[in-house]
Design a protein around this motif. Structure first.
Motif, PDB file in Angstrom:
ATOM      1  N   VAL A  74       0.281  13.745  15.715  1.00  0.00           N
ATOM      2  CA  VAL A  74       0.665  13.371  14.363  1.00  0.00           C
ATOM      3  C   VAL A  74       0.285  11.916  14.167  1.00  0.00           C
ATOM      4  N   GLN A  75      -0.435  11.665  13.093  1.00  0.00           N
ATOM      5  CA  GLN A  75      -0.847  10.297  12.809  1.00  0.00           C
ATOM      6  C   GLN A  75      -0.090   9.824  11.578  1.00  0.00           C
ATOM      7  N   THR A  76       0.570   8.701  11.715  1.00  0.00           N
ATOM      8  CA  THR A  76       1.296   8.129  10.592  1.00  0.00           C
ATOM      9  C   THR A  76       0.331   7.282   9.777  1.00  0.00           C
ATOM     10  N   VAL A  77       0.267   7.540   8.500  1.00  0.00           N
ATOM     11  CA  VAL A  77      -0.599   6.791   7.604  1.00  0.00           C
ATOM     12  C   VAL A  77       0.283   5.950   6.695  1.00  0.00           C
ATOM     13  N   TYR A  78       0.042   4.639   6.714  1.00  0.00           N
ATOM     14  CA  TYR A  78       0.793   3.724   5.875  1.00  0.00           C
ATOM     15  C   TYR A  78       0.003   3.453   4.604  1.00  0.00           C
ATOM     16  N   VAL A  79       0.713   3.356   3.500  1.00  0.00           N
ATOM     17  CA  VAL A  79       0.092   3.014   2.224  1.00  0.00           C
ATOM     18  C   VAL A  79       0.659   1.667   1.789  1.00  0.00           C
ATOM     19  N   TYR A  80      -0.243   0.787   1.391  1.00  0.00           N
ATOM     20  CA  TYR A  80       0.171  -0.551   0.982  1.00  0.00           C
ATOM     21  C   TYR A  80      -0.416  -0.845  -0.388  1.00  0.00           C
ATOM     22  N   ARG A  81       0.393  -1.387  -1.262  1.00  0.00           N
ATOM     23  CA  ARG A  81      -0.070  -1.764  -2.598  1.00  0.00           C
ATOM     24  C   ARG A  81      -0.555  -3.203  -2.523  1.00  0.00           C
ATOM     25  N   LEU A  82      -1.852  -3.356  -2.599  1.00  0.00           N
ATOM     26  CA  LEU A  82      -2.493  -4.670  -2.507  1.00  0.00           C
ATOM     27  C   LEU A  82      -2.748  -5.193  -3.914  1.00  0.00           C
ATOM     28  N   VAL A  83      -2.236  -6.372  -4.199  1.00  0.00           N
ATOM     29  CA  VAL A  83      -2.458  -7.008  -5.494  1.00  0.00           C
ATOM     30  C   VAL A  83      -3.357  -8.213  -5.261  1.00  0.00           C
ATOM     31  N   ILE A  84      -4.530  -8.178  -5.879  1.00  0.00           N
ATOM     32  CA  ILE A  84      -5.478  -9.282  -5.774  1.00  0.00           C
ATOM     33  C   ILE A  84      -5.515  -9.973  -7.129  1.00  0.00           C
ATOM     34  N   GLU A  85      -5.127 -11.232  -7.129  1.00  0.00           N
ATOM     35  CA  GLU A  85      -5.149 -12.041  -8.353  1.00  0.00           C
ATOM     36  C   GLU A  85      -6.488 -12.756  -8.445  1.00  0.00           C
ATOM     37  N   LYS A  86      -6.844 -13.161  -9.648  1.00  0.00           N
ATOM     38  CA  LYS A  86      -8.075 -13.921  -9.834  1.00  0.00           C
ATOM     39  C   LYS A  86      -7.953 -15.235  -9.062  1.00  0.00           C
ATOM     40  N   GLY A  87      -8.949 -15.534  -8.249  1.00  0.00           N
ATOM     41  CA  GLY A  87      -8.946 -16.764  -7.464  1.00  0.00           C
ATOM     42  C   GLY A  87      -8.432 -16.578  -6.046  1.00  0.00           C
ATOM     43  N   ASP A  88      -7.896 -15.392  -5.715  1.00  0.00           N
ATOM     44  CA  ASP A  88      -7.448 -15.140  -4.337  1.00  0.00           C
ATOM     45  C   ASP A  88      -8.649 -15.134  -3.401  1.00  0.00           C
ATOM     46  N   THR A  89      -8.455 -15.667  -2.214  1.00  0.00           N
ATOM     47  CA  THR A  89      -9.533 -15.676  -1.228  1.00  0.00           C
ATOM     48  C   THR A  89      -9.438 -14.422  -0.356  1.00  0.00           C
ATOM     49  N   PRO A  90     -10.567 -13.955   0.154  1.00  0.00           N
ATOM     50  CA  PRO A  90     -10.533 -12.796   1.051  1.00  0.00           C
ATOM     51  C   PRO A  90      -9.654 -13.040   2.281  1.00  0.00           C
ATOM     52  N   GLU A  91      -9.593 -14.284   2.756  1.00  0.00           N
ATOM     53  CA  GLU A  91      -8.772 -14.589   3.920  1.00  0.00           C
ATOM     54  C   GLU A  91      -7.300 -14.317   3.628  1.00  0.00           C
ATOM     55  N   ALA A  92      -6.858 -14.629   2.417  1.00  0.00           N
ATOM     56  CA  ALA A  92      -5.447 -14.467   2.056  1.00  0.00           C
ATOM     57  C   ALA A  92      -5.051 -12.994   2.047  1.00  0.00           C
TER      58      ALA A  92
END
Length: 146
Positions: A74-92
């Motif tokens: 059984v593999q547990t799959v996590y779902v995450y709501r990612l909010v990317i704002e204008k100006g956010d860096t990929p590192e963040a």
């Protein structure tokens, strides 16, 4: 100047140019600098590791028991709501995904985005990202198609 003097001067230029050209093209190439090596590694998505660290990794891999596939895994799959704002860096947001357990390494994800030229194609928005998605699937979701 006389004709003979002019010919001698031109012949001297020809001989010296030939000698310099021969020396230039027959000399061995210069050794690559550290900057050249780092650029090559980044371009090809490689990482340099010290020899002793590499040996430790090989030993650890050979000592690890081989995993037996289970019929009822059984593999547990996590779902995450990612909010990317204008100006956010990929590192963040990569660190955010790593902290949420969606990706293993924020640095690897950043390297993937840089390697595929996607760092400037990230679109602001809200995305549902799952832990069973690979880097390519996540980048297709959050980046504008090229």
């Amino acid at each position: 100047m006389r004709k003979r003097t002019m010919r001698s001067f031109a012949f001297g230029l020809l001989v010296s140019t030939s000698l310099i050209g021969t020396a230039y093209y027959t000399s061995p190439p210069a050794a690559p600098t550290e900057t050249d090596v780092e650029a090559f590694l980044e371009q090809h998505g490689l990482v340099a590791v010290a020899k002793d660290e590499y040996d430790k990794l090989l030993n650890a891999q050979s000592k690890a028991p081989a995993e037996q596939p289970s019929k009822q895994s059984v593999q547990t799959v996590y779902v995450y709501r990612l909010v990317i704002e204008k100006g956010d860096t990929p590192e963040a947001f990569a660190k955010e995904l790593e902290a949420a357990g969606i990706i293993q390494s924020a640095r690897s994800f950043n390297d993937y985005l840089k390697q595929h030229g996607l760092t400037r194609s990230i679109r602001p928005g809200t995305y549902n990202v799952r832990s069973d998605m690979d880097f390519a699937a996540i980048s297709r979701l959050i980046a504008r198609p090229s």
